[in-house]
Design an enzyme around this catalytic site. Sequence first.
Site, PDB file in Angstrom:
ATOM      1  N   LYS A   1     -29.623  26.973 -18.812  1.00  0.00           N
ATOM      2  CA  LYS A   1     -29.650  26.795 -17.360  1.00  0.00           C
ATOM      3  C   LYS A   1     -28.282  26.351 -16.846  1.00  0.00           C
ATOM      4  O   LYS A   1     -27.603  25.553 -17.488  1.00  0.00           O
ATOM      5  CB  LYS A   1     -30.712  25.757 -16.981  1.00  0.00           C
TER       6      LYS A   1
ATOM      7  N   HIS B   1     -37.389  21.291 -25.417  1.00  0.00           N
ATOM      8  CA  HIS B   1     -36.579  21.195 -24.206  1.00  0.00           C
ATOM      9  C   HIS B   1     -36.134  19.768 -23.884  1.00  0.00           C
ATOM     10  O   HIS B   1     -34.954  19.509 -23.634  1.00  0.00           O
ATOM     11  CB  HIS B   1     -37.362  21.740 -23.009  1.00  0.00           C
TER      12      HIS B   1
END
Length: 477
Positions: A184, A242
């Site tokens: 990201k 994550h």
Amino acid sequence: MPDAPDLPPTVFVVFGATGDLSRRMVLPAFYRLAQLRLLPADWRLVGNGRGDVSHTDFAGLVHDALAEFGPAPGEGPWEEFSARLRFAGGGFDDEDPGSLLDVLAEAREELGGDPQLVHYLAVPPSTFEPLTRGLDRHGLTGGARVVYEKPYGTSPESFRRLDELVLSVLDEEQVFRIDHFLGKEGTQDLHVLRFGNGMIEHLWSREHVAQVQIDVPEELDVAQRAEFYDATGAALDMLVTHLFQLAAEVAMEPPVSLAAADLLAAREGVLDAFRPLDPEEVVLGQFEGYTDIEGVADDSTTDTFVAARLWVDTDRWRDVPFLLRTGKRMAASEQRVSLVMRPPAGPVDDAPAYGNVLTLSLSGSGAVELRLVAKKPGPDLQLSVGTAVLQVADVPGGTPLPPYVSLLHDVITGDRSLFTTSEGLARAWAAFAPLQEGPPAVQPYAPGSWGPEAADHLPGACGWVLGTTDEEVHSAR
């Protein structure tokens, strides 16, 4: 399209090419790279699956996927892109390669020479081992790069078994264990914001930070992948992957440089300082109505929510709690990393509790948000809170890339800085192991809430930044 520099002719093999992950993420990422002219000058993409699909029909499936999930096939070089698509049916494993070897031979002949091979395993984790053995047995590992989706193992034991097999047929440098949160734009901006701005780096320690909150709530349920989710749960799906990786991004020591190898070493080095989770500092939840979903057992105790207090035992972060929270059917969908600053010493003794917070939003292209105490306009000296926001997409001169596009480009160029290593994952599993060995009871929570009430106590008096109302911000001490 102009030649991409220093990229050899390449054959991409996407296992599970007709599956949901490929349609939503992987195939659209390839097309976006084609739009941006970031693919090699000459390439072929071979989809693999159990069905018997012609090359033309596979191109049609890709077209439909792009029409549904974007980028739209009309927005780019569709004719040239589709002409390079191939399909190899009949499945693939160590016993039976289906038609893959024949299709690869044709692709290699078209490209000439000895093109680079990139294998993408967009398949369930249960098939990682037979596919890896198949790649080895059929001579498809030499010089190849292999991308493994998560979860890379479902326990410390299964991780070790899979990793031993993978590293027996591939060198570590050939293996790309993908974690799309690391791709990201907002995540990548974590280290750039910190190391590119001296005033931020100066604050990045226990001296100034009271706690770190990593919050990834989701409004969505699990109806589209109930069978997978019921066998996995929130902690396995999100925490050990994550959220641990995001915590390592925040907690790492300054790397020697921002070069790929140095960044990777710094991020994964700090995982060794993660104190093993204490189950008494973890809250597991399940939203009410979860067991009514088709594909979920009536007596399922799978967690759809997890919140945990993590400790990082380094000089920089000792005694600073890292609060991790994620779940399904929650009050909002957000992806945020917040550094809650300690209240200043001095004459201002009644500042709001959330007066100084540095937040990085990882949603979309990312954003940097700085919350500061300021004087409320008017005749009296009253304190209020103001917020300044910088959208990463507004930074001039750049083109934000979706996570899968960014990471796939890194695979093509051989940049492993945003991927996880064998050693790093082993450290993450060691910190996660106590939660698997003795998990707390799963508590119910109402859909549309912030999870079980017990999770509200994990941050202490500070509370969770996300979900706190404006009134609470202004009145909290």
